[in-house]
Design an enzyme around this catalytic site. Structure first.
Site, short mmCIF file in Angstrom:
data_model
loop_
_atom_site.label_atom_id
_atom_site.label_comp_id
_atom_site.label_asym_id
_atom_site.label_seq_id
_atom_site.Cartn_x
_atom_site.Cartn_y
_atom_site.Cartn_z
NE ARG A 1 0.97 -3.57 -8.43
CZ ARG A 1 0.15 -4.40 -9.05
NH1 ARG A 1 0.58 -5.09 -10.12
NH2 ARG A 1 -1.09 -4.55 -8.64
CB CYS B 1 7.64 -19.59 13.72
SG CYS B 1 7.97 -18.31 12.49
CG HIS B 2 9.23 -14.47 15.73
ND1 HIS B 2 10.50 -14.77 16.13
CD2 HIS B 2 9.34 -13.92 14.51
CE1 HIS B 2 11.35 -14.40 15.20
NE2 HIS B 2 10.67 -13.88 14.21
CG HIS C 1 8.00 -18.78 7.31
ND1 HIS C 1 9.28 -18.48 6.88
CD2 HIS C 1 8.04 -18.64 8.66
CE1 HIS C 1 10.04 -18.18 7.91
NE2 HIS C 1 9.31 -18.27 9.00
CG ASN D 1 13.46 -20.68 9.73
OD1 ASN D 1 12.44 -21.29 10.02
ND2 ASN D 1 13.58 -19.37 9.93
#
Length: 435
Positions: A266, A170-171, A200, A149
């Site tokens: 939150r 990527c996974h 991503h 990355n």
């Protein structure tokens, strides 16, 4: 008889997983040469021991070579796996977190976008391109499987500046498919999905089970505590993103704000998560070394990484479908119609004897393409800075970053960039350090 070179093999846990995956495939078990390379002799020796032990555990006739000489590892390689971290956890990752904190800018992972992702790209792109230049001379037909990355920026730069066939792995897609399957109580292998976008920030455009759309069921779920960010994005944008909530929180301006503890609570945003992971991984590496020295058994189950299956497909010709990161401009057209031609996209791909063939997906829903464009802006300017040395592009990338821009003024962002470039010093090539 493929030769698979690992650049950054000292990432021993990752190396263990991928070597184990390769050795679990009968077609690759006996005729493979593993060429392990790392700049850290101690970590390299651990990776070598891991590989030797895995070869023994699988009853394999594979061979292993270990070297600190990158060119020696790459010479004659058929496949190259990159898994290195330029500058390491200390000092570089710590610097990427600590200096922004002085400005009130908090991060979670900082390896893909944001000011941390920009700095990591500036350190890493030159090294990846050095690998590519070596391959152009020594092994021009090699397939480069990049696991480093920031994925999109690195693959974008490689596509612009090198002739080496490169795919970023990527996974996120397979990992999130399994995660949502658990949320819904369905076996992951029964899910029919189509995911596309950028690394991503790819979204499931189709998510079905036995022909039935699973999105209505997802919208009815109570968001799991660790996944509130992604379920909130689903509520407002209509699709589920393939990367984790802790990652996605820092790719947008909505979830991390100075003085807004209510948002952090939150949405359960784990600030400073990556340093905690690094500390844990360092401990895992030490535990692995201790286990090896104590004669402990190594796990041999398969991981969910794509790499071994891609290599098998290329060697045997039996097709293998996966999601990969490749240039959007492919042959005569675009893979994603409403993203820039020069950016790096994550789309369905098929590996076979012909190599890796990405599959066009057409236009994305407009709101998803718009969301991705905010990240593509940052990626493109960072790649430009790395390839040209134009320092102004670094400032502009940071100023257009959604999270950074939501927190800081233009002058503050420029000052932050200056502080980070000075702190990283020689780890960033000199043209970008010139004011």
């Amino acid at each position: 008889m493929p030769k698979i070179a690992f650049v950054g093999a000292g990432s021993a846990v990752f190396t263990q997983n991928l070597v184990g995956d390769i050795l679990s495939l009968p077609e690759l078990r006996d005729d493979t040469t593993f060429a392990l390379m790392d700049i850290d002799p101690e970590r390299l020796r651990t990776a070598e021991i891991v590989t030797e032990r895995l070869i023994d555990a699988h009853g394999s006739k594979a061979r292993v070579e270990a070297t600190t000489d990158r060119r020696g590892a790459l010479d004659g390689a058929d496949y190259v796996v990159t898994s290195f971290q330029v500058g390491g956890y200390r000092p570089s990752t710590v610097t990427d977190f600590d200096i922004p904190k002085r400005y009130g800018l908090r991060q979670t992972i900082a390896d893909t976008l944001g000011i941390g992702g920009i700095m990591r790209a500036l350190r890493t792109i030159p090294v990846l391109l050095d690998v590519c230049r070596d391959l152009e001379e020594l092994s021009p037909d090699a397939l480069l499987l990049n696991y480093v990355n920031p994925m999109a920026m690195l693959c974008w730069a490689a596509g612009e500046a090198s002739s080496i066939r490169t795919v970023g792995l990527c996974h996120s897609v397979q990992g999130t498919t399994a995660e949502l399957a658990r949320d819904l109580g369905i076996a992951a292998e029964e899910i029919d999905q189509l995911a596309a976008g950028i690394n991503h920030m790819a979204f499931f455009l189709r998510f079905e089970h036995e022909g039935a759309d699973l999105y209505p069921a997802l919208r009815e779920l109570d968001p799991p505590e660790l996944n509130r960010v992604r379920y909130e994005v689903l509520k407002h944008f209509g699709y589920f993103v393939t990367e984790s909530s802790e990652h996605f929180a820092e790719y947008t301006p909505w979830f991390i704000k100075e003085g807004r503890a209510d948002l952090i609570d939150r949405f359960n945003v784990p600030l400073d998560e990556y340093p905690r992971r690094c500390e844990r991984q360092i401990g895992e590496w030490q535990a692995l070394r201790d286990e090896l020295e104590g004669g402990g058994e190594l796990a041999t189950e398969q991981s969910h990484e794509y790499g071994a299956h891609i290599i098998r497909a290329c060697e045997t010709g039996e097709p293998y479908a996966f999601n990969g990161n490749v240039p959007n401009r492919w042959e005569e057209g675009l893979l994603i119609d409403n993203l820039p031609a020069d950016c790096c996209v994550e789309v369905p791909c098929v590996a076979s004897a012909q190599g890796v063939e990405p599959q066009p997906v057409g236009a994305l829903p407009r709101q998803l393409a718009a969301l991705m464009q905010t990240n593509v802006n940052v990626q493109g300017l960072t790649v430009e800075a790395a390839l040209t040395g134009r320092r102004e592009a670094i400032y502009q990338a940071a100023m257009l970053d959604p999270h950074t821009a939501a927190e800081l003024s233009l002058d503050e962002i420029a000052s932050l960039v200056d502080d980070l470039l000075e702190a990283h010093g020689e780890r960033i090539p000199s043209p970008m350090l010139t004011r």
